[in-house]
Enzyme design. Structure first.
Site, short mmCIF file in Angstrom:
data_model
loop_
_atom_site.label_atom_id
_atom_site.label_comp_id
_atom_site.label_asym_id
_atom_site.label_seq_id
_atom_site.Cartn_x
_atom_site.Cartn_y
_atom_site.Cartn_z
N HIS A 1 -8.40 41.60 84.83
CA HIS A 1 -7.46 40.53 84.45
C HIS A 1 -8.18 39.58 83.48
O HIS A 1 -8.44 38.43 83.79
CB HIS A 1 -7.00 39.80 85.71
N ASP B 1 -8.10 35.27 96.08
CA ASP B 1 -6.90 35.90 95.50
C ASP B 1 -6.16 36.54 96.67
O ASP B 1 -6.68 36.65 97.79
CB ASP B 1 -7.34 36.95 94.46
N1 CP Z 1 -2.31 34.59 87.76
C1 CP Z 1 -1.34 35.37 87.24
O1 CP Z 1 -1.58 36.30 86.48
O2 CP Z 1 -0.09 35.03 87.67
P1 CP Z 1 1.25 35.84 87.38
O3 CP Z 1 1.16 37.14 88.16
O4 CP Z 1 2.34 34.96 87.87
O5 CP Z 1 1.33 36.13 85.91
N1 NVA Z 2 -4.83 40.67 92.40
C1 NVA Z 2 -3.52 40.15 92.10
C2 NVA Z 2 -3.58 39.20 90.97
C3 NVA Z 2 -2.27 38.56 90.60
C4 NVA Z 2 -2.40 37.64 89.42
C5 NVA Z 2 -2.57 41.30 91.81
O1 NVA Z 2 -2.97 42.22 91.10
O2 NVA Z 2 -1.45 41.29 92.31
#
Ligand code: CP
Ligand code: NVA
Length: 331
Positions: free
Chosen positions: A132, A228
């Site tokens: 990410h 997270d």
């Molecule tokens: N943190 C983040 O990526 O949030 P969303 O999934 O809402 O985009």
């Molecule tokens: N680890 C989480 C991050 C969300 C922004 C997911 O992948 O759902």
């Protein structure tokens, strides 16, 4: 200096380039607060493709593009042929011929890499199962706003040490010289090859990387404690297993007693901090949980910076889009 580059994973950029993006984000935040126009992408067109849902990332790209003077077109998976009637490669060529930049959020890292290979315009990874990266610029920006520096600080990530956010945090911290401890049960420690990669960067930057089963120990002298969700998008079937594995890794106020006096709490969001919602009734009845990865007390504490972090997604995505589309920021 980053013109034409993709941002598919953190290792696409050097420490100097990541720092440049963080500082550019802080600068753009100031411009926004002072209402100073910064339409660096006037008349450009930005494509957003989302295979998974999003609140922050979609909003951040849309608002950032608008502030920069660019137009946005959004594609959910029922709007687009990609991966269904058309290959990712063909989609990349077509979208790249019309748009000036493409954001992709999806499952496979290989899909965003394929888009990046064939689009011929900058491609930005808005989250895959593995990484990410745009989140990282906002996260380290938030830490820098708090401490005025990054190098030598101690960051703790508690929870699922194998998910996209954990992977990205470990690699980014290693590149930037931030010490990082991943607090997780052994079976959720990050993959060995990724730890090796992070260690190679850490040798350069001086960062210390630790994998800790003992969350209390991991949090000693921490400057930031990050968590997270325990169950990432697409992993819903693993709910029960994950909850059992991670029950002891909730971020609570007691952990902050181990940490630095100025320590902050971070969370990329969305968060399960209060299960009194309709969704929560399900968790509560099914698993006997009141809260998951973070206690409501921590989430609402003055040292909790997750909403500053969320706002910073917009400023940092603006920096990423402007820099990779040719705008030169002179610090
Ligand atoms: N943190 C983040 O990526 O949030 P969303 O999934 O809402 O985009
Ligand atoms: N680890 C989480 C991050 C969300 C922004 C997911 O992948 O759902």
């Amino acid at each position: 200096m980053l013109q034409g580059q993709n941002f598919l994973k953190e290792t696409d950029f050097t420490a100097e380039e990541l720092t440049y993006l963080i500082d550019f984000s802080i600068h753009l935040k100031e411009l926004k607060k002072k209402n100073i126009p910064h339409r660096y992408l006037e008349r450009q067109n930005i494509c957003l493709i989302f295979e998974k849902t999003s609140t922050r990332t979609r909003s951040a790209f849309s608002v950032a593009a608008s502030d920069l003077g660019a137009s946005v077109e959004y594609f959910g998976m029922t709007d687009i042929q990609m991966g269904n009637k058309e290959s990712v490669e063909d989609t990349a060529i077509v979208m790249g011929s019309m748009f000036d930049g493409i954001e992709f959020r999806g499952f496979k890292q290989t899909d965003v890499e394929t888009l990046g290979k064939y689009a011929g315009v900058p491609v930005w990874n808005g989250l895959t199962d593995e990484f990410h990266p745009t989140q990282m610029i906002a996260d380290f920006m938030t830490i820098k706003e708090t401490y005025g520096r990054l190098e030598g600080l101690n960051l703790v990530y508690a929870g699922d040490g194998r998910n996209n956010v954990a992977n990205s945090l470990m690699i980014t911290a290693a590149i930037l010289g931030v010490n990082i401890a991943i607090a997780a049960p052994k079976e959720l420690f990050p993959a060995e090859d990724l730890v090796k990669q992070a260690q190679a960067y850490a040798e350069e930057s001086g960062a210390v990387i630790r994998l800790e089963e003992d969350i209390q120990k991991a949090c000693q002298n921490a400057h930031a404690i990050y968590t997270d969700v325990w169950i990432s998008m697409g992993e819903e079937d693993l709910m029960e297993e994950r909850i059992n594995q991670l029950k002891g890794y909730q971020v609570t106020a007691e952990l902050f007693e181990e940490a630095d006096d100025q320590a902050i709490f971070l969370h990329c969001l969305p968060a399960y901090h209060d299960l009194k919602t309709s969704n929560g009734v399900y968790f509560k009845e099914e698993f006997g949980l009141e809260e998951m990865e973070v206690s409501d007390e921590v989430f609402r504490a003055p040292y909790a910076k997750q909403f500053q972090q969320a706002e910073n997604r917009m400023h940092s995505i603006k920096a990423i889009m402007a820099a990779t589309n040719g705008h030169l920021f002179v610090p």
